[in-house]
Design a protein around this motif. Structure first.
Motif, short mmCIF file in Angstrom:
data_model
loop_
_atom_site.label_atom_id
_atom_site.label_comp_id
_atom_site.label_asym_id
_atom_site.label_seq_id
_atom_site.Cartn_x
_atom_site.Cartn_y
_atom_site.Cartn_z
N GLU A 187 17.33 -5.23 18.85
CA GLU A 187 18.56 -4.81 18.18
C GLU A 187 18.34 -3.57 17.32
OE1 GLU A 187 20.28 -8.14 16.15
OE2 GLU A 187 20.38 -9.32 18.00
N SER B 51 30.05 2.28 20.94
CA SER B 51 30.06 0.98 20.27
C SER B 51 30.26 -0.17 21.25
CB SER B 51 31.13 0.95 19.17
OG SER B 51 32.40 1.17 19.75
N ASP B 52 31.05 0.02 22.30
CA ASP B 52 31.23 -1.06 23.29
C ASP B 52 29.92 -1.33 24.04
OD1 ASP B 52 33.87 -1.38 22.62
OD2 ASP B 52 34.60 -0.01 24.19
N THR C 194 23.61 -5.60 22.92
CA THR C 194 23.17 -6.52 21.88
C THR C 194 23.36 -7.96 22.33
OG1 THR C 194 23.71 -4.91 20.17
CG2 THR C 194 23.47 -7.18 19.46
N GLU C 195 24.48 -8.24 22.97
CA GLU C 195 24.74 -9.59 23.49
C GLU C 195 23.72 -9.94 24.58
OE1 GLU C 195 26.23 -13.30 23.97
OE2 GLU C 195 26.76 -11.88 22.40
N GLU D 216 27.49 -3.19 21.82
CA GLU D 216 27.82 -4.61 21.71
C GLU D 216 27.39 -5.37 22.96
OE1 GLU D 216 28.86 -6.31 19.08
OE2 GLU D 216 28.78 -4.45 17.95
#
Length: 154
Positions: free
Chosen positions: A29, A43-44, A50-51, A47
């Protein structure tokens, strides 16, 4: 890219199957945050990746998230798998000593019982001790050569 593209794919090799935990996921991360700050990811995408890091269970899955990104990548622990092979460095004299005790003592016990020669018990023990001493002398002559290579300290 969807999170499913990262999930379930790995890089192959023995290190890909090494399981990861929370420290490795946090390192991933942090690396993704660097890529976000340097505008390599929006940003998408951040995310989704990160998921995927949160759902990763082994090093291959985690590193797959970074396959199309330059350095930095997460720092992962060494994936060296301990060897399961038997140690082939058993000195021949040690093997001979084990055989002398393993085979010699039962024979000496039978001889001692049948013929009353209990002193025969000392023969395999003496042979083993003599072989161990010879091995000690033999390796003592090699130790100066081996000591020229520094050993890592604990």
């Amino acid at each position: 890219m969807s999170g499913g593209e990262y999930r379930g794919s790995d890089l192959g090799g023995p290190s890909a199957e090494v399981r990861i935990g929370t420290p490795e996921r946090r390192a991933a991360e942090v690396a993704l945050e660097v890529h976000l700050s340097e505008k390599r990811l929006d940003s998408d995408e951040f995310e989704r990746r990160t998921e995927a890091c949160e759902q990763a269970s082994n090093q291959g899955e985690l590193l797959r998230v970074f396959a199309d990104l330059p350095v930095p990548h997460p720092e992962l622990p060494s994936s060296a798998v301990p060897s399961t092979e038997l140690d082939d460095d058993i000195p021949p004299l040690a093997l001979a000593g084990c055989l002398a005790l393993g085979l010699g003592l039962p024979v000496a016990i039978v001889l001692g019982w049948v013929y009353g020669t209990w002193w025969a018990l000392a023969v395999p023990v003496a042979v083993t001790v003599a072989m161990a001493y010879v091995e000690h002398l033999r390796t003592a002559h090699r130790s100066p050569i081996e000591s020229s290579h520094p050993q890592p300290s604990d």
